[in-house]
Scaffold this motif. Sequence first.
Motif, mmCIF file in Angstrom:
data_model
loop_
_atom_site.group_PDB
_atom_site.id
_atom_site.type_symbol
_atom_site.label_atom_id
_atom_site.label_comp_id
_atom_site.label_asym_id
_atom_site.label_seq_id
_atom_site.Cartn_x
_atom_site.Cartn_y
_atom_site.Cartn_z
ATOM 1 N N UNK A 56 48.480 41.480 47.200
ATOM 2 C CA UNK A 56 47.270 41.031 47.891
ATOM 3 C C UNK A 56 47.472 39.696 48.576
ATOM 4 N N UNK A 57 46.530 39.354 49.448
ATOM 5 C CA UNK A 57 46.587 38.086 50.176
ATOM 6 C C UNK A 57 46.550 36.932 49.179
ATOM 7 N N UNK A 58 47.512 36.048 49.293
ATOM 8 C CA UNK A 58 47.625 34.894 48.389
ATOM 9 C C UNK A 58 47.721 35.296 46.921
ATOM 10 N N UNK A 59 48.182 36.518 46.634
ATOM 11 C CA UNK A 59 48.378 36.963 45.255
ATOM 12 C C UNK A 59 47.104 37.327 44.517
ATOM 13 N N UNK A 60 45.996 37.498 45.245
ATOM 14 C CA UNK A 60 44.707 37.718 44.583
ATOM 15 C C UNK A 60 44.656 39.039 43.805
ATOM 16 N N UNK A 61 45.272 40.103 44.309
ATOM 17 C CA UNK A 61 45.207 41.402 43.611
ATOM 18 C C UNK A 61 45.970 41.385 42.298
ATOM 19 N N UNK A 62 47.174 40.857 42.313
ATOM 20 C CA UNK A 62 47.951 40.830 41.070
ATOM 21 C C UNK A 62 47.329 39.874 40.062
ATOM 22 N N UNK A 63 46.740 38.787 40.520
ATOM 23 C CA UNK A 63 46.075 37.857 39.600
ATOM 24 C C UNK A 63 44.850 38.507 38.957
ATOM 25 N N UNK A 64 44.119 39.296 39.726
ATOM 26 C CA UNK A 64 42.981 40.034 39.170
ATOM 27 C C UNK A 64 43.465 41.010 38.108
ATOM 28 N N UNK A 65 44.549 41.727 38.397
ATOM 29 C CA UNK A 65 45.110 42.669 37.422
ATOM 30 C C UNK A 65 45.549 41.929 36.162
ATOM 31 N N UNK A 66 46.172 40.771 36.315
ATOM 32 C CA UNK A 66 46.609 39.984 35.153
ATOM 33 C C UNK A 66 45.419 39.537 34.311
ATOM 34 N N UNK A 67 44.389 39.043 34.971
ATOM 35 C CA UNK A 67 43.200 38.562 34.252
ATOM 36 C C UNK A 67 42.533 39.694 33.483
ATOM 37 N N UNK A 68 42.313 40.817 34.154
ATOM 38 C CA UNK A 68 41.654 41.946 33.487
ATOM 39 C C UNK A 68 42.522 42.532 32.370
ATOM 40 N N UNK A 69 43.835 42.627 32.599
ATOM 41 C CA UNK A 69 44.739 43.171 31.571
ATOM 42 C C UNK A 69 44.745 42.274 30.335
ATOM 43 N N UNK A 70 44.687 40.972 30.543
ATOM 44 C CA UNK A 70 44.641 40.032 29.416
ATOM 45 C C UNK A 70 43.326 40.185 28.650
ATOM 46 N N UNK A 71 42.230 40.263 29.383
ATOM 47 C CA UNK A 71 40.911 40.331 28.759
ATOM 48 C C UNK A 71 40.668 41.631 28.013
ATOM 49 N N UNK A 72 41.225 42.736 28.514
ATOM 50 C CA UNK A 72 40.869 44.037 27.940
ATOM 51 C C UNK A 72 41.979 44.706 27.138
ATOM 52 N N UNK A 73 43.235 44.278 27.318
ATOM 53 C CA UNK A 73 44.331 44.912 26.581
ATOM 54 C C UNK A 73 45.320 43.905 26.016
ATOM 55 N N UNK A 74 44.966 42.635 26.021
ATOM 56 C CA UNK A 74 45.811 41.580 25.466
ATOM 57 C C UNK A 74 47.228 41.604 26.038
ATOM 58 N N UNK A 75 47.314 41.860 27.342
ATOM 59 C CA UNK A 75 48.596 41.842 28.043
ATOM 60 C C UNK A 75 48.756 40.456 28.660
ATOM 61 N N UNK A 76 49.859 39.791 28.356
ATOM 62 C CA UNK A 76 50.066 38.419 28.767
ATOM 63 C C UNK A 76 50.452 38.252 30.228
ATOM 64 N N UNK A 77 51.114 39.268 30.803
ATOM 65 C CA UNK A 77 51.550 39.164 32.189
ATOM 66 C C UNK A 77 51.727 40.543 32.794
ATOM 67 N N UNK A 78 51.611 40.611 34.104
ATOM 68 C CA UNK A 78 51.867 41.837 34.866
ATOM 69 C C UNK A 78 52.920 41.482 35.904
ATOM 70 N N UNK A 79 54.045 42.195 35.875
ATOM 71 C CA UNK A 79 55.147 41.942 36.794
ATOM 72 C C UNK A 79 55.464 43.199 37.590
ATOM 73 N N UNK A 80 55.691 43.041 38.889
ATOM 74 C CA UNK A 80 56.093 44.167 39.732
ATOM 75 C C UNK A 80 57.601 44.327 39.685
ATOM 76 N N UNK A 81 58.049 45.581 39.636
ATOM 77 C CA UNK A 81 59.494 45.847 39.650
ATOM 78 C C UNK A 81 59.858 46.690 40.849
#
Length: 139
Positions: free
Chosen positions: A114-139
């Motif tokens: 996403x523009x300025x990383x907004x999409x991946x940051x949203x995914x990281x925030x929601x993943x942390x809040x709902x599944x206790x995932x510390x980070x989301x990395x693209x491969x």
Amino acid sequence: MYVELSDEARRYIGRFDELTGVAPKDCLVEGDRLVFLVPAGEMAAAIGQAGETVEEAERRLGKSVELVEDADTPEAFVASALAPAAVNAVTISEQNDRVAYVEVPEPDRGVAIGADGVNIETARTLAKRHHDIDDVQLT
């Protein structure tokens, strides 16, 4: 997992529910952008015919509205949070922390980030809040 919502987020959730008939599970308030986590199976109702419902919500709330559909597994949740990017696979690694490694085709990397990383940051925030995932990395 318990998510603590701000009063502002609770107000937006209530208003979105009134406008759409869909009760979001979470709301991220980010400036002029709202991200609602809608229950699994209720995305079509939240969007409405030809997007009319979500467009009306945007008009009434005075903010851009983005929707993420909830999912049963952490892997499906992360894939949903990165939509509309195509996700080939999600692997959760539990070494020192929980990291979701997401395989995205090269043409969709920009969409996932996403523009300025907004999409991946949203995914990281929601993943942390709902599944206790510390980070989301693209491969």
